[in-house]
Design an enzyme around this catalytic site. Structure first.
Site, PDB file in Angstrom:
ATOM      1  N   CYS A 110       0.880  -1.182   0.000  1.00 38.29           N
ATOM      2  CA  CYS A 110       0.000   0.000   0.000  1.00 38.29           C
ATOM      3  C   CYS A 110       0.913   1.227   0.000  1.00 38.29           C
ATOM      4  O   CYS A 110       2.049   1.147  -0.474  1.00 38.29           O
ATOM      5  CB  CYS A 110      -0.942  -0.019   1.200  1.00 38.29           C
ATOM      6  SG  CYS A 110      -0.079   0.161   2.771  1.00 38.29           S
ATOM      7  N   GLY A 111       0.444   2.344   0.538  1.00 41.84           N
ATOM      8  CA  GLY A 111       1.262   3.556   0.503  1.00 41.84           C
ATOM      9  C   GLY A 111       2.461   3.491   1.431  1.00 41.84           C
ATOM     10  O   GLY A 111       3.595   3.699   1.016  1.00 41.84           O
TER      11      GLY A 111
END
Ligand code: FAD
Length: 579
Positions: free
Chosen positions: A542-543
């Protein structure tokens, strides 16, 4: 000799501290400090900021003067006096008054060597030309400052913390600065992917970086101009060259006196800073120290350790020579550093991964995280990029590196303290730290680092390593049809069959993603489990790693083999930038 005499060689960080502490502990002895320069106890750490006019008045660099030593501490200070030799059998030193050339013998009961370090000069021609500088003393800084109006372009050789501090201050003074570094990263004390953030930051602030390049010669080409030739055959024209490629112990006195010298060229001392001669102590940059994590001897030329060693040596001297108080042993070096560059703080403690790779006895693991310095809803939150290294067997903390605009030093100081107490990642997750919105979060970045690592060790948060994923030639494909050509997986890698699942939103995924990743946003993951193969291991991204952690927990509990790519796309960007 009526009173017992303690002589100290070197009057700055370690020497001045040691002399003052001896006096605080014992009134009834004679203390003499010899310094071959004209100043004692000056703030060499402040010199780059004097160049950049952050510290405007030179006097501010003088932490103490000979008069203060005399009046407050009853310590005689002999500046411009070089200690030429030590006769350890007869216990005297030979000193030379550099102003008059007169020499004399000075007897001692205890002798302290705090002679510091000296610059390493690269083996190239032209270093003696006017316009080539080194920054170690007040006169050095005065000389550079006096030339500054003529310096429009400068080359700084060496991208360690000192070279970079100097580069920053020259840039702020209006100089166009190129920084040259022989290795392929800035700040060699950091791991490469962490150094990448700094390199980008420096370039964004206008420095030109030439990494993996060395100077081979410097020539005077007239009009005050210097031409530096690199090993890449590139020629760079500048008005000044600043040499900052490292330091080595100034150990000649000790060597010639027959004191034991270690493999790195520093004076060997025991845990009480005593040399191989029982009447001579040595502290600071001139000594080798034991690393508390690797148990290896190393050099660690920084002011904090020099001061602490000076203090401990003083205590031991007073115990041994005057039999008054108990000694305290030196605990060894841990490697805690901090540096500020164009508003960015870089701090480290413990050892880095490069070092751990060469320590066969240590099995280590690592996590990356990018928390904010304080809660996001309070204005001005800034990310801190953290790498935590820990022992894979018991979670003992081995090292940490952090980079960010705010709150960095505080986090590294906390981790550093835990390292000194032999703390583990389980201690970090439980640490009770200050919290109010403007200062931190209920789960402070330090807690988060501990929680991620502890979850990993407990087995409920398996982690994948970026190195296993990223081939050195991989680049992120902007268009799907490029993906196959930019094959991301290393062919021999046992995980090359892994499915990469990106759990960010569709918009985030479209902006940039890892080649071959598929996008299943976290909030729809439970509904789309059928799209995933139970045969293949799943690597979630993810980020920054947080959504991927939640996804990892969901997938693990549904029977999938799953790992989180630690630090998410933020860490990916750093690794990707290395290629
Ligand atoms: P020094 O402080 O270097 O003192 C040694 C002294 O001994 C010298 O003044 C020398 O003239 C004298 N001497 C040597 N031989 C003889 C002799 N034969 N007779 C008489 N005198 C002698 N550290 C940090 O932790 N943080 C920083 O931000 C930082 N910034 C720095 C910036 C600069 C520009 C420099 C040069 C250093 C910086 N350091 C920093 C490093 C730090 O200053 C040193 O680690 C520390 O000063 C070492 O203390 P020391 O007592 O061992 O040696």
């Amino acid at each position: 000799m009526s009173k017992k005499r303690v002589l100290v060689v070197g009057g700055v960080a370690g020497g001045a501290t040691c002399a003052a502490r001896i006096r605080r502990l014992y009134e009834d002895c004679e203390i003499v400090l010899f310094e071959m320069g004209s100043y004692v106890s000056f703030a060499n750490c402040g010199l780059p900021y004097f160049i950049g006019d952050v510290i405007v008045e030179e006097d501010k660099l003088l932490v103490a003067t000979p008069a203060l030593f005399e009046n407050r501490f009853n310590i005689r200070v002999c500046t411009d006096t070089q200690v030429m030799s030590i006769d350890k059998e007869n216990r005297f030193i030979r000193v030379c008054d550099l102003k008059t050339g007169e020499q004399r013998n000075e007897p001692y009961h205890a002798l302290v060597l705090s002679t510091g370090s000296q610059s390493v000069w690269p083996d190239i021609s032209g270093l003696d030309l006017p316009g080539v500088h080194v920054l170690r003393t007040i006169p050095d800084s005065r000389q550079i400052k006096a030339q500054l109006h003529k310096i429009k372009r400068a080359l700084v050789m060496g991208a360690g913390y000192l070279g970079l501090e100097l580069a920053e201050n020259l840039k702020k003074a209006g100089v166009a600065v190129t920084v040259l570094q022989s290795s392929d990263q800035v700040m060699p004390s950091l791991d490469k992917e962490m150094a990448k953030y700094i390199a980008d930051h420096l370039e964004n602030h206008g420095l030109t970086l030439k990494l993996a390049s060395k100077a081979v010669s410097i020539k005077n080409i007239g009009n005050g101009c210097l031409q530096v030739e690199l090993d890449t055959e590139e020629l760079i024209e500048v008005d000044a060259v600043m040499v900052s490629v490292g330091v080595k112990p100034r150990a000649e006195l000790a060597l010639e006196a027959g004191l034991e010298i270690g493999e790195h060229g520093g004076v060997r001392v025991n845990e009480y800073l005593q040399t191989s001669d029982s009447h001579i102590w040595a502290v600071g940059d001139v000594v080798e120290v034991k690393n508390v994590i690797t148990n290896e001897w190393q050099l660690f030329p920084l002011a904090g350790p020099a001061n602490k060693q000076g203090r401990l040596a003083a205590t031991d001297i007073v115990r041994k020579i005057f039999s008054t108080i108990p000694s305290v042993p030196y605990r060894g070096i841990q490697g805690t550093t901090v540096c500020g560059l164009f508003g960015m703080t870089v701090a480290t403690t413990g050892v880095n991964e490069k070092t751990l790779k060469n320590c066969p006895g240590i099995e280590y693991e690592k996590v990356y995280l990018h928390p904010s310095n304080h809660v996001g809803y309070y204005p001005g939150a800034k990310p801190i990029r953290i790498k935590l290294l820990y022992d894979a067997r018991d979670g003992k903390i081995l090292g940490a590196q952090a980079i960010g605009e705010a709150g960095v030093a505080r986090r590294i100081d906390v981790i550093s303290t835990f390292i000194q107490m032999s703390g583990t990642v389980y201690d970090l997750e439980e640490a009770e730290l200050c919290y109010a919105p403007q200062f931190g979060a209920t789960k402070d970045p330090v807690n988060l680092a501990g929680m991620i690592a502890a979850n990993h060790l407990r087995g409920n948060h398996p982690l994948a390593k970026w190195e296993q994923l990223i081939d050195t030639h991989t680049q992120v494909a902007e268009r799907e049809d490029e993906v196959d050509q930019m094959l991301a997986f290393i062919m021999d890698d046992p995980y090359s069959e892994a499915q990469i699942v990106d759990v960010r939103t569709v918009a985030e995924f479209q902006r940039k993603h890892i080649p071959k990743a598929i996008n299943i946003p976290l909030d729809s993951l439970r509904d789309r489990l059928g799209e995933l193969s139970v045969e293949r291991e799943i690597w979630v991204v993810c980020g920054v790693g947080q959504r991927a952690y939640n996804a990892t927990r969901i997938l693990q509990q549904h029977g999938f083999r799953v790992r989180n790519l630690s630090g998410g796309m933020q860490t990916y960007a750093a690794f990707e930038g290395l290629n």
